[in-house]
Design a protein around this motif. Structure first.
Motif, short mmCIF file in Angstrom:
data_model
loop_
_atom_site.label_atom_id
_atom_site.label_comp_id
_atom_site.label_asym_id
_atom_site.label_seq_id
_atom_site.Cartn_x
_atom_site.Cartn_y
_atom_site.Cartn_z
N GLN A 123 0.85 -1.19 0.00
CA GLN A 123 0.00 0.00 0.00
C GLN A 123 0.89 1.25 0.00
N PRO A 124 1.45 1.58 -1.15
CA PRO A 124 2.44 2.67 -1.22
C PRO A 124 1.81 4.05 -1.08
N LEU A 125 2.64 4.99 -0.65
CA LEU A 125 2.21 6.39 -0.62
C LEU A 125 1.90 6.88 -2.03
N VAL A 126 2.76 6.56 -2.98
CA VAL A 126 2.58 6.90 -4.39
C VAL A 126 2.65 5.61 -5.20
N ASP A 127 1.61 5.34 -5.94
CA ASP A 127 1.59 4.14 -6.78
C ASP A 127 2.43 4.42 -8.03
N LEU A 128 3.69 4.00 -7.99
CA LEU A 128 4.60 4.32 -9.09
C LEU A 128 4.22 3.60 -10.38
N ARG A 129 3.52 2.49 -10.26
CA ARG A 129 3.08 1.80 -11.48
C ARG A 129 2.02 2.63 -12.20
N THR A 130 1.17 3.28 -11.42
CA THR A 130 0.18 4.17 -12.02
C THR A 130 0.85 5.40 -12.64
N THR A 131 1.83 5.97 -11.94
CA THR A 131 2.51 7.16 -12.46
C THR A 131 3.34 6.84 -13.69
N ALA A 132 3.65 5.56 -13.92
CA ALA A 132 4.41 5.18 -15.10
C ALA A 132 3.52 5.02 -16.33
N ARG A 133 2.20 5.03 -16.16
CA ARG A 133 1.32 5.00 -17.34
C ARG A 133 1.63 6.21 -18.22
N ARG A 134 1.55 6.00 -19.51
CA ARG A 134 2.00 7.04 -20.43
C ARG A 134 1.30 8.37 -20.18
N GLN A 135 -0.02 8.35 -19.99
CA GLN A 135 -0.75 9.61 -19.83
C GLN A 135 -0.35 10.33 -18.55
#
Length: 493
Positions: free
Chosen positions: A261-273
């Motif tokens: 349960q990360p503070l920032v979901d880096l996998r989401t932030t890596a999405r191109r958009q």
């Protein structure tokens, strides 16, 4: 419907009661936070005398706010997703009021720094407000409302500077902070009475280790950037902090990818958009702040330099004030373009307008009306871009992650402004002219900064070209666990 924003509500839902009031209150809260950031500007040169401290020490009254905002924005955004966005919005406004009261009572440096730190902790108000809008407003209202909320940052700054200059010139400086406290208290009460709590929450466990790691990395980075000119860019302190920032943020990223349960979901932030929107935000934050550094100096430098206009801080505020009104007007146009063509097109148009404004400034900088025109053109571009950014972010993340995602995007813009301050400071310190035995920034130095600002805007345009094409309609699952937006109909990415 052509709205590209993903949101949990069904398109056919009727408008919730008092939706106009919700938008007005949240925008007002954003303006109050922006006012807080500009109120201190007119008295910065006087702080050493007012607080009986050295100029290097009183600079912490500005730096402390910057650091607190960087730390608080992603943390409070995540807490909003977990425990309620309105709740964290109220906490943020309460911190602003508390900090304003501390500053209003201060006559020495230590309480001033404490108060300014508390004020900086309120920086998450705008991303929280945008996230609340996504959760409680009908779909057809969302694009225009989020654009207005984003524009509130520029509106507050543009209106706050002349007001603060007038108060500082004619009244006791403590009134600046009493004004901030009163406005903050009004915003708190209005939020309590008129803004509903969002029902979209993630729950779960707060990532304390991740928040401490990100905070340490950001503080190290921003201290190195903001103090590098004073300490020396090759000094041990600057290089040590820069190295620490790289090491800490790298370790933090590794930890965030491994925790459940990360503070920032880096996998989401890596999405191109999301990724290219955040990168464009850094460039746009840089570009917008470059203007804030150049125009006031051009207005205030002596006329005898041949390019300065010899005006007062009050005049500076009045010259920049129309920019905020233009930003607000452009938020409606930005929303219309977003609905018709998608936020990617809106962002690209805005970036080109900002670049054109800087190019115009290179050739028009000798009259007050030149600078009013330039600030309005750049303000129009910023109104477009700042309306598009939250639309792009919310169109790519789960509804339960909007607080954290919008807060991270706000942080990216803040990093851009910090880099702008550092780079512009280096340029203007190296390109000087002698005036009565004093080294002042040269005319060519200002033109170089403007060219860099234009380049940053064009970089944002280039990054925007990598964004996915406009989607005709997007819907998301209402469940907080939904990982991806579901395309109803859309173009290729």
């Amino acid at each position: 419907m052509s709205d590209a924003l993903a949101r949990p509500a069904e398109a056919g839902n009727s408008a919730p009661p008092r939706s106009n009031a919700v938008v007005a209150v949240l925008a007002f809260a954003g303006i109050v936070v922006s006012l807080m950031q500009t109120l201190v500007i007119p008295i910065v040169p006087e702080l050493p005398r007012l607080l009986d401290a050295s100029a290097s020490n009183t600079a912490w009254a500005v730096t402390a706010t910057l650091l607190a905002a960087a730390v608080a924005t992603p943390v409070v955004g995540r807490l909003g997703d977990m425990f309620g966005k309105r709740r964290m919005l109220q906490v943020s406004i309460a911190l602003l009021v508390s900090g304003s009261v501390v500053c209003a009572l201060a006559d020495s440096l230590t309480p001033m720094i404490i108060g300014r730190t508390l004020q900086g902790l309120a920086a998450a108000v705008v991303p929280l407000g945008i996230s609340i809008m996504r959760d409680v407003l009908p779909a057809e209202r969302l694009a225009g409302s989020t654009a207005l909320m984003s524009a509130s940052l520029g509106v507050g700054g543009a209106l706050g500077l002349p007001s603060a200059a007038f108060i500082a010139d004619n009244f006791d400086w403590h009134i600046l902070f009493w004004t901030s406290a009163v406005l903050g208290a009004v915003a708190f009460v209005l939020v309590l009475l008129l803004v509903p709590e969002s029902e979209v929450r993630t729950g779960g466990r707060f990532d304390l280790v991740g928040s401490l790691g990100l905070s340490a990395g950001l503080v190290s980075l921003l201290l190195a950037v903001s103090k590098g000119a004073d300490w020396g860019w090759t000094s041990g302190a600057t290089l040590g902090l820069g190295t620490a920032a790289v090491v800490i943020l790298a370790a933090w990223g590794r930890y965030e990818l491994r925790t459940g349960q990360p503070l920032v979901d880096l996998r989401t932030t890596a999405r191109r958009q999301v990724l290219f929107t955040n990168l464009a935000s850094v460039a746009l934050g840089f570009s917008m702040f470059a203007m804030s550094l150049v125009l006031p100096q051009l207005l205030q430098l002596p006329e005898q330099t041949g390019y300065g206009l010899g005006r007062s801080m009050l005049t500076v505020g009045l010259v920049l004030a129309p920019q905020g009104l233009v930003m607000m007007a452009m938020s409606a146009v930005s929303a219309g373009v977003t609905k018709a063509r998608g936020p990617k097109v809106t962002l690209m148009i805005g970036a080109l307008i900002v670049a054109a404004g800087y190019a115009l400034n290179i050739v028009l900088m000798s009259e007050v009306w030149h600078l009013i025109l330039v600030s309005c053109v750049i303000g129009a571009g910023v109104g477009f871009t700042y309306g598009a950014l939250p639309a792009l972010i919310m169109g790519a993340v789960d509804p339960a992650q909007t607080g954290a995602a919008n807060s991270l995007n706000t942080l990216m813009r803040s990093l851009g402004t910090s880099f702008a301050s550092a780079i512009a400071g280096v340029v203007l310190a190296q390109m000087t002219t002698d005036f009565g035995g004093h080294a002042l920034p040269s005319e060519n130095g200002f033109k170089v900064v403007m060219a860099i600002g234009a380049g940053a805007a064009l970089l944002a345009f280039g990054l925007a070209t990598f964004l996915p094409r406009h989607r005709a309609a997007v819907a998301t699952a209402a469940a907080p666990g939904a990982a991806e937006p579901v395309e109803v109909s859309g173009a290729k990415s």
